[in-house]
Every structure is written in structure tokens, then in C-alpha cells.
Design a protein around this motif. Sequence first.
Motif, short mmCIF file in Angstrom:
data_model
loop_
_atom_site.label_atom_id
_atom_site.label_comp_id
_atom_site.label_asym_id
_atom_site.label_seq_id
_atom_site.Cartn_x
_atom_site.Cartn_y
_atom_site.Cartn_z
N VAL A 61 1.09 -0.96 0.31
CA VAL A 61 0.27 0.38 0.00
C VAL A 61 0.56 0.67 0.00
N HIS A 62 0.48 2.25 -0.75
CA HIS A 62 0.60 3.25 -0.27
C HIS A 62 0.98 4.22 0.86
N PRO A 63 2.56 4.35 1.49
CA PRO A 63 3.02 4.47 2.54
C PRO A 63 2.46 6.01 2.41
N LEU A 64 1.72 6.98 1.57
CA LEU A 64 1.33 8.29 1.98
C LEU A 64 -0.49 8.12 1.41
N ASP A 65 -0.81 6.93 1.31
CA ASP A 65 -1.79 6.89 1.62
C ASP A 65 -2.68 7.88 2.57
N ASN A 66 -4.09 8.72 1.62
CA ASN A 66 -4.99 9.71 2.74
C ASN A 66 -5.58 8.28 3.81
N THR A 67 -6.26 7.69 3.03
CA THR A 67 -7.12 6.84 3.68
C THR A 67 -6.23 6.21 5.37
N LEU A 68 -4.91 6.20 5.28
CA LEU A 68 -4.66 5.66 6.53
C LEU A 68 -4.18 6.98 7.36
N GLY A 69 -3.48 8.24 6.65
CA GLY A 69 -2.66 9.24 7.33
C GLY A 69 -1.47 9.08 8.63
N ILE A 70 -0.85 8.20 7.28
CA ILE A 70 0.82 8.16 8.36
C ILE A 70 1.53 9.61 8.93
N ASP A 71 1.43 9.69 9.51
CA ASP A 71 2.91 11.00 10.08
C ASP A 71 3.82 10.43 9.86
N TRP A 72 5.01 10.80 9.00
CA TRP A 72 5.85 9.45 9.10
C TRP A 72 7.28 10.19 9.89
N GLN A 73 6.63 11.08 10.38
CA GLN A 73 7.62 13.01 11.08
C GLN A 73 8.66 12.68 9.83
N ILE A 74 8.94 12.41 8.32
CA ILE A 74 9.71 13.65 7.44
C ILE A 74 8.81 14.41 7.02
N PRO A 75 9.17 15.56 6.85
CA PRO A 75 8.80 16.60 5.95
C PRO A 75 8.14 15.70 4.40
N LEU A 76 7.09 16.00 3.52
CA LEU A 76 6.76 15.78 2.53
C LEU A 76 7.86 15.55 1.82
N ASP A 77 8.99 16.74 1.33
CA ASP A 77 9.44 16.76 0.45
C ASP A 77 10.85 15.90 0.84
N ARG A 78 11.25 15.58 1.88
CA ARG A 78 12.09 15.03 2.14
C ARG A 78 11.89 13.72 1.81
N ILE A 79 10.72 13.08 1.53
CA ILE A 79 10.84 11.41 1.56
C ILE A 79 10.64 10.76 0.28
N ILE A 80 11.64 9.74 0.98
CA ILE A 80 12.84 9.37 -0.09
C ILE A 80 11.79 7.96 -0.74
N LEU A 81 11.34 7.72 -1.51
CA LEU A 81 10.41 6.22 -2.34
C LEU A 81 10.51 5.45 -3.41
N SER A 82 10.69 4.62 -2.73
CA SER A 82 11.50 2.91 -4.05
C SER A 82 10.30 3.40 -4.92
N ASP A 83 10.42 3.10 -7.03
CA ASP A 83 9.57 2.87 -8.09
C ASP A 83 8.12 2.15 -7.47
N LYS A 84 8.42 0.85 -6.76
CA LYS A 84 7.68 0.20 -6.86
C LYS A 84 6.63 0.86 -5.36
N ASP A 85 7.11 1.47 -4.20
CA ASP A 85 6.28 2.10 -3.46
C ASP A 85 5.24 3.35 -4.24
N LYS A 86 6.24 3.82 -4.45
CA LYS A 86 5.06 4.97 -5.47
C LYS A 86 4.21 4.60 -6.09
N GLU A 87 4.04 3.29 -7.05
CA GLU A 87 2.80 2.93 -7.84
C GLU A 87 1.97 2.19 -7.18
N ALA A 88 2.46 1.95 -5.70
CA ALA A 88 1.49 1.16 -4.49
C ALA A 88 0.39 1.72 -4.81
#
Length: 178
Positions: free
Chosen positions: A146-173
Motif C-alpha cells: 500500500v502506498h505509504p502516503l495513502d490518505n486513507t491511513l493518514g500516517i505521519d512519517w515524521q519527515i517533511p513531504l519534500d524529504r521523503i524518498i520512496l522506491s518506484d514500487k512504493d510510489k506505484e503501490a
Amino acid sequence: MKVTETKLKGCFIIEPAVFEDSRGYFFEAFNKSKFQELTGAHAEFVQDNQSKSSYGVVRGLHQQTGDFAQAKLVRVLEGKVLDVAVDAREGSPTFGEYVALELSSENNKQLYIPRGFLHGFAVLSETATFLYKCDNVYNKKSEDGVHPLDNTLGIDWQIPLDRIILSDKDKEARSFST
């Protein structure tokens, strides 16, 4: 060893007894019989995975499904992460809820994540080395995510959005809601 069940049934925080002196420290990271006695979980770990990542990396949310579903016991060997477990068990009273816990080489906490959960973590330190024990072998065809930034879950990863690094696989989840 202190074991605390989270709000998600079957998901436990494990805090080992750490013995320190002038030479350093020692702790028992895993003891099968104590683990089973204190958690009631009967995972037979068959595979260890280790990763090293830089600040801002978010790995997840991942799980194995079907015959290759995995329970995991996770901890940080170096650095600090925000570790997240999401209950993805259909019919569970906590379906779609998550727990987030800081795991670090300083606090030595571990998280036991039962089968049927999505799992991910965000690196909060400059780098982090992460270890996970799995009770089943990896099978590519059984991957789910599942996409880690999915709005349904609303997880605060404690990292500014512009600093989050995702794999291509996770971006397409997929979204959690689908």
C-alpha cells in the motif's frame, strides 16, 4: 524483558533487559521460549533480512499474502526509525488502524508484527540499519503493498513531504481502500 501488547491484537512492543557497564552493554535480543511465553505467539523464524537506509527513506507499506504470509520481529541495529504496523486483517475490529513506534539503537525496542499486517518504516537518523526476523520465506508472487502516503491511513512519517524518498514500487503501490 518487558512485553506490551499494542492496541492492535497480536502486535507487541518488546523491550529487552539491557545490562550496561564500563565495557558497554549486553542484552538477549531473542529467546524463543520467553518470546512465546510472554506474547503467546508461536512464530518460527526462518529468515532474517537486513537493510541500511538514509534519512528520509520510507520503506513500505509491505506484506506477504497467502501461503507466504509473514510475521516479523523487527529492530534497529544502528540509527533511528519510525516503525509502522497497519492491521490489514479483514474482519479485525482494528482493520485499517496502525501503531507507530520509534525504534532505535539507543532504546533497543523491538516490534512483533503478526501475519496479516502491512509494515513499513521511515528513517529518522542520518542512516539506519534495520533487522527483521521473518517466520516465512520471501515469495515475489505473494508481495502486496500500500502506498505509504495513502490518505486513507493518514500516517505521519515524521519527515517533511519534500524529504521523503520512496522506491518506484512504493510510489506505484495501491491505496489501502482498494
